[in-house]
Design a protein around this motif. Structure first.
Motif: not given
Lengths: 583, 122
Positions: B1-4, B7, B11
């Motif tokens: 779940m690194i890209p999550w 992101a 933000s």
């Protein structure tokens, strides 16, 4: 192995991140100055503000024009010294007009980003204002213009441009839930159903399906490509505009920007004479509006009436004073000759006859006594008595003659101007009828009807139908009700030129009720086309934004902003109507 | 779940960045303001004017190669001070007249690549 839900979540997260990136990218680096307006008709410019000044610098044709205004009032600052730190050294700008300074800047002909520091010295105020200027590359505009290319190159270029444009367009439209996107998607869906039905029904025309699919794809691609242009400034500058002639800078035009704000370049601001005021919360007394009318000052006006009925005749110069003629106290304005009735005439004749007879008798007696008196036959006392009697009789006779001819002079009781004249030569005036009214136009009062007893009526003003406001001084109020209201009298303390007696005014009299809020001049509030009250806030050096406000009248000149605006804002007080006309 | 997480972090950083842009107290004992992509910290002591260079996340930036000019208002008169790189992230210069501890004015910064930026101190 990634589940479809995880993939969807990631996609969603990326979409959020992209959306956040685009939203905050503008505000990260530039603080204080508003972003330059994006429009084809506005030249590049830089602006800076300090605690006292607002500066806009516009490079054009190798000359840097600097517009210097006071930040609070917006008035141009003439006679200031502007020392400018440029890449080519320090230079002083020359004044060109009040608040406008020019500096020859050949270095600005080279495109690029420039930072200049302007040291402003205006009287005792000194400020340093850094201005960032970006001169766009004119050649970039030319190269971006469409050039004739071969059909094959054009197609490949179109495809390579269309794919990112398509993705960009889809993202934008998803963000905005665009109806066009929905319509295209829905249309494609319906069309494909139709094609499937047609193919199933006839089983003979696969070419029809191919054609339909091609048409659908082409339609949607063109729709997205069009959408992409709207959001890319470079695309607008390059392709969508009419190419300006090389070397000419775009002219600045006041305009309403797509976000609803109004862009007004500094030269236009100076031309329209826009002025602002900084809003601040204060305590004010609530005022009430009273119907009133202008009356002459009772101590500086008068009427001319005839005490007896009689025939009017003009004064010595043969002219009755006309309306508006200035008169002095004691001037004879007219004569009234009382008529003599027929019965009186015969009575007077009789009386005259009697008197004449008596005079003749006494005359003879006096003559006789005069002869006898020296000899002592008649005493001196008798002679003197006879002489006195003769004198008395003659006086009575004379009085009887003149009483018929002596008219009554109508004199002006005060200094002033004839406000009303009812005199016509030969007219019979009734006793007590007003012949002239004299008013001092420099001393007028206002009488208003109030339904409450006014407490703090010392502070009052009257507003005329044409918007003029007159300061009033409270003089007194009656105790007897008139039409269930109390008459209140005020003296007009300002200039009374152009006022008429009897003119209706609205008196704004202060009450003892205290109000807190922002007071603005009445001229700051304009009625927008939808009927709402708006004021214009000066948000940037050359930007004004309309703010909807709710106002309550405060006095003849000012209104109180009840809602819609906070303190510390610059609000246009002069020229707001002109600003409202900018389209 | 690194890209999550990445992101999410992106933000948060993007949302938080504009908040840190105002004039604040700095590590060199002066006032910090934004000048383009850099932060500048102005320290005025007597006739000496020091400017410390910081990057967007308030970390020191080596001053070598930078040039700067400060125009500071003292006693109703502007003083123009040319600043040259000194040790570390510091640029220094001498004013003609002694300045107060918190003079108003502006600092113009020219990076080694020729890009310029300005920051104001009010």
């Amino acid at each position: 192995m990634m589940s479809p839900i995880t993939a969807a979540l990631r996609a969603l997260a990326m979409a959020f991140a992209l959306a956040a990136g685009s939203a905050y990218a503008h505000e990260g680096h530039d603080h204080g100055a508003a972003p330059p307006p994006v429009s084809k008709t506005i030249a590049p410019r830089g602006e800076a503000v300090s605690s006292g000044f607002e500066l806009v610098a516009v490079p054009r044709d190798g000359i840097l024009s600097l517009y210097l205004d006071r930040i609070q009032s917006g008035e141009p600052v003439p006679g200031a010294t502007l020392e400018i730190d440029t890449p080519a050294g320090t230079a002083t700008a020359q004044p060109a007009a009040p608040g406008v300074y020019r500096l020859p800047a050949p270095w600005l002909n080279k495109p690029g980003h420039y930072d200049v520091m302007v040291t402003v010295t205006a009287g005792s105020d000194v400020d340093v204002l850094p201005v960032a200027l970006t001169v766009p590359d004119p050649t970039a505009l030319v190269t971006a213009a469409p050039k004739p290319v071969s059909a094959r190159q054009q197609i490949s270029a179109t495809v390579t441009q269309a794919v990112p444009a398509l993705a960009h367009g889809v993202r934008n439209r998803i963000n905005r839930a665009d109806p066009v996107l929905m319509a295209v998607a829905g249309g494609s869906f319906l069309l494909s159903i139709l094609v499937v039905l047609a193919v199933r029904g006839r089983r003979r025309v696969p070419a029809l399906a191919l054609l339909a699919v091609t048409v659908t794809v082409l339609l949607s691609a063109s729709a997205f490509a069009h959408g992409g242009e709207d959001h890319d400034d470079k695309a607008i500058r390059g392709a969508a505009l009419i190419q300006p002639a090389p070397g000419t800078a775009p002219t600045d035009l006041a305009q309403r920007l797509p976000d609803g704000s109004v862009f007004v370049p500094k030269p236009t601001q100076h031309l329209l004479g826009l002025r602002t005021v900084m809003t601040e919360i204060g305590t004010f007394y609530r005022t009430i509006g009273l119907p009133g009318r202008i009356i002459p000052n009772p101590n500086a006006s008068g009427v001319v009436q005839s005490s007896v009925g009689g025939r009017l005749s003009p004064p010595q110069n043969g002219q009755f004073p006309r309306l508006g003629t200035p008169v002095k106290k004691g001037d004879v304005l007219a004569y009234v000759t009382p008529p003599v009735a027929r019965v009186d005439v015969s009575d007077m004749r009789q009386r005259q006859g009697e008197l004449d007879q008596q005079i003749a008798i006494v005359q003879r007696r006096v003559e006789r006594y005069l002869k006898l008196a020296p000899s002592g036959a008649v005493s001196q006392v008798q002679l003197e008595e006879a002489q006195d009697e003769l004198k008395g009789l003659r006086d009575r006779r004379t009085a009887l003659d003149t009483v018929r001819l002596e008219p009554e002079a109508l004199v002006a009781p005060v200094d002033g101007v004839i406000a009303e004249a009812a005199a016509v030569a030969g007219q019979m005036a009734n006793p007590g009828a007003m012949v002239f009214q004299i008013v001092d136009p420099k001393s007028l009062w206002v009488e208003a009807l109030s339904f409450d007893a006014l407490g703090g009526a010392e502070n009052a003003s009257a507003r005329l139908a044409d918007g003029r406001t007159l300061p009033l001084t409270y003089r007194g109020s009656g105790l007897a009700d008139r039409n269930q209201a109390i008459p209140v009298q005020f003296a007009i303390s300002g200039d009374t030129s152009g006022l008429r007696v009897g003119q209706f005014v609205t008196v704004q009299a202060a009450t003892t009720t205290e109000l807190q809020g922002l007071a603005l001049p009445r001229a700051a509030v304009v009625r927008s086309s939808n009927g709402q009250d708006v004021i214009y806030e000066h948000t940037g050096a050359e930007r004004y934004e309309a703010r909807q406000v709710r106002v309550t009248p405060l006095d003849g000149n000012r209104v109180l902003v009840a809602a819609g605006l906070g303190a510390g804002k610059r609000v246009v007080t002069q020229g707001a109507e002109l600003l409202d006309q900018v389209r | 779940m690194i890209p999550w997480r990445a992101a999410l972090l992106t933000s948060v950083v993007l949302v938080a960045a504009p908040v840190c842009a105002h004039e604040t107290a700095g590590k060199c004992g002066g006032r910090v303001t934004n000048a383009g992509n850099y932060g500048v910290e102005l320290v005025a002591k007597g006739q000496t004017v020091d400017v410390c260079l910081l990057d967007g996340s308030e970390q020191p930036v080596p001053a070598a190669g930078f040039k700067a000019t400060a125009i500071l208002v003292e006693g109703g008169k502007p003083a123009r001070i040319a600043l040259t790189p000194a040790d570390g992230n510091r640029l220094t210069g001498q004013a003609q007249v002694p300045l107060g501890t918190a003079p108003r004015g502006a600092v113009q910064l020219t990076a080694p690549d020729g890009a310029s930026a300005s920051g104001t101190f009010n």
